[in-house]
Scaffold this active site. Structure first.
Site, mmCIF file in Angstrom:
data_model
loop_
_atom_site.group_PDB
_atom_site.id
_atom_site.type_symbol
_atom_site.label_atom_id
_atom_site.label_comp_id
_atom_site.label_asym_id
_atom_site.label_seq_id
_atom_site.Cartn_x
_atom_site.Cartn_y
_atom_site.Cartn_z
ATOM 1 N N GLU A 56 -9.456 69.427 146.664
ATOM 2 C CA GLU A 56 -8.691 68.211 146.338
ATOM 3 C C GLU A 56 -7.304 68.631 145.885
ATOM 4 O O GLU A 56 -7.061 68.874 144.709
ATOM 5 C CB GLU A 56 -9.368 67.373 145.248
ATOM 6 C CG GLU A 56 -8.650 66.050 145.012
ATOM 7 C CD GLU A 56 -9.176 65.252 143.825
ATOM 8 O OE1 GLU A 56 -8.352 64.655 143.112
ATOM 9 O OE2 GLU A 56 -10.401 65.242 143.618
ATOM 10 N N HIS A 205 -11.498 59.212 146.729
ATOM 11 C CA HIS A 205 -10.560 59.431 145.629
ATOM 12 C C HIS A 205 -10.277 58.079 144.972
ATOM 13 O O HIS A 205 -10.315 57.052 145.638
ATOM 14 C CB HIS A 205 -9.261 60.053 146.152
ATOM 15 C CG HIS A 205 -8.308 60.459 145.069
ATOM 16 N ND1 HIS A 205 -7.397 59.580 144.517
ATOM 17 C CD2 HIS A 205 -8.137 61.642 144.433
ATOM 18 C CE1 HIS A 205 -6.697 60.215 143.586
ATOM 19 N NE2 HIS A 205 -7.135 61.461 143.510
ATOM 20 N N ASP A 336 -6.895 69.902 141.940
ATOM 21 C CA ASP A 336 -6.087 68.690 141.738
ATOM 22 C C ASP A 336 -4.603 69.025 141.585
ATOM 23 O O ASP A 336 -3.866 68.330 140.889
ATOM 24 C CB ASP A 336 -6.574 67.879 140.539
ATOM 25 C CG ASP A 336 -6.311 66.378 140.709
ATOM 26 O OD1 ASP A 336 -5.713 65.988 141.717
ATOM 27 O OD2 ASP A 336 -6.694 65.614 139.811
#
Length: 378
Positions: A56, A205, A336
């Site tokens: 991600e 998400h 992230d």
């Protein structure tokens, strides 16, 4: 957006992430006066050579920044942290943390608020920008999830197929509700059916709530409490995002998505978006009312259809809890970036006290298997 609002929040989150990066054993050691030996340095040394796939990893473009940002100062902040940098700055951050591959996805809400042909064209251009840009320039370092024009589901299904077959994309990433509908809505069955046919996952998400939900749950009648955008953050990364994703997961199970599409693969991030904490309560309380409407026990769908990433949650106690309920074969590493520091995340995971085989699964092998890819050899 005021500089100190979002910036201050992220600074605090980064500091929390750095602290949370200590292993459970280090935390215990500090609490009891170092009575418990801290194994972290030895384990980290043992696993210093771990390869990593980041599942991600966020990007934007000037067009997306203008489309999805609050104001010019918000754009300035996102550029400052490197969100739209898909070049050497990003590669340097990956190298500093030992992150071999980033799987890129567009910043929320991507093009989900753009209807019709404009949304279709924008999704195509974003996907092609990745192929012609960082994927071509840095071979092996970048993969991608497709951006889809979800307000046009048939076109979204076609773009998913095109991006997978022509451009080698690994699946798609969605960002919360689509015009107040989640993926359990019949409108999106063409997208789900195509994902199954292509055998690629959909990454759920979070996105920001609909206006009505924002007003009920997150807004305040006291204007002084909006000066640092507390309500905006409260509805997003501070809390609301995580509840929203978990709600969508429960809806998809309860309303039969995985009975209609038993081979559908779904990924969620942020150490399960609260799922480890709520897991037993959810499957126990949702099991009985769905017993006669679902083909399998409620909890079985989490085991059969879901993968979970560690994105932005370098906390060993949460990973331990997650692994009580989910197989280590269904957990994948993520950072992230650029909203979290890559090196903080990789340093944390190198020090986690798990068998080497399990750590390899989480760091890269599960992603290799799910996405049918290989970490490039340096």
């Amino acid at each position: 957006m005021k500089s100190m609002g979002r910036r201050g929040f992220l600074a605090a989150a980064t500091a929390l992430g750095a602290g949370a990066g200590l292993s459970t054993y280090a935390a215990v050691s500090a609490a009891d006066g170092n009575k418990t030996p801290d194994k972290t340095p030895d384990i980290a040394l043992r696993d210093r050579d771990l390869p990593f796939i980041g599942t991600e990893e966020t990007f934007s473009t000037p067009t997306l920044l203008k489309l999805n940002s609050i104001n010019e100062e918000h754009i300035e902040f996102l550029e400052e942290i490197g969100l739209s940098d898909l070049g050497q700055r990003r590669i340097d951050a990956m190298d500093a943390g030992g992150l071999n591959v980033q799987i890129l996805s567009a910043h929320t809400p991507s093009v989900q608020n753009v209807p019709g042909q404009r949304g279709i064209d924008l999704a195509y251009r974003l996907n092609r920008q990745l192929v012609d840009g960082p994927i071509a320039k840095y071979p092996g370092r970048f993969k991608a999830f497709a951006t889809l024009p979800l307000q046009s589901p048939e076109a979204a299904a076609d773009e998913l197929e095109r991006s997978v077959k022509e451009d080698g994309f690994l699946g798609a990433l969605t960002n919360g509700h689509i015009t107040k509908k989640f993926l359990d809505h019949p409108d999106f069955e063409p997208v789900l059916a195509r994902a199954v046919a292509l055998d690629v996952p959909i990454y759920l998400h979070p996105g920001y709530p609909a206006d009505e939900i924002f007003k009920i749950y997150y807004s305040t009648t006291r204007s002084e409490y909006t000066e640092e955008f507390q309500d905006y953050i409260f509805s997003g990364s501070g809390y609301g995002w995580h509840q929203e994703v978990l709600t969508q997961c429960i809806r998809m199970i309860a309303y039969g998505v995985f009975d209609r599409f038993p081979k559908l693969k779904v990924i969620i991030g942020h150490m399960g978006e609260g799922l480890p904490f709520y897991y037993k309560r959810i499957i126990e309380d949702m099991g009985e009312p769905t017993e006669n409407s679902l083909e399998k026990p409620f909890g079985q769908y989490f085991q059969d259809n879901f993968w979970i990433t560690t994105s932005a949650f370098p906390q060993t106690e949460l990973l331990d809890l997650l692994l009580k309920f989910m197989s280590v074969d269904r957990v994948m590493f993520a950072t992230d970036y650029p909203f979290a520091d890559i090196k903080v995340q990789t340093d944390w995971f190198r020090g986690v006290d798990l068998p080497r085989e399990d750590k390899e699964k989480i760091a890269f092998r599960n992603a290799e298997k799910l996405f049918r890819m290989k970490v490039p050899v340096k």
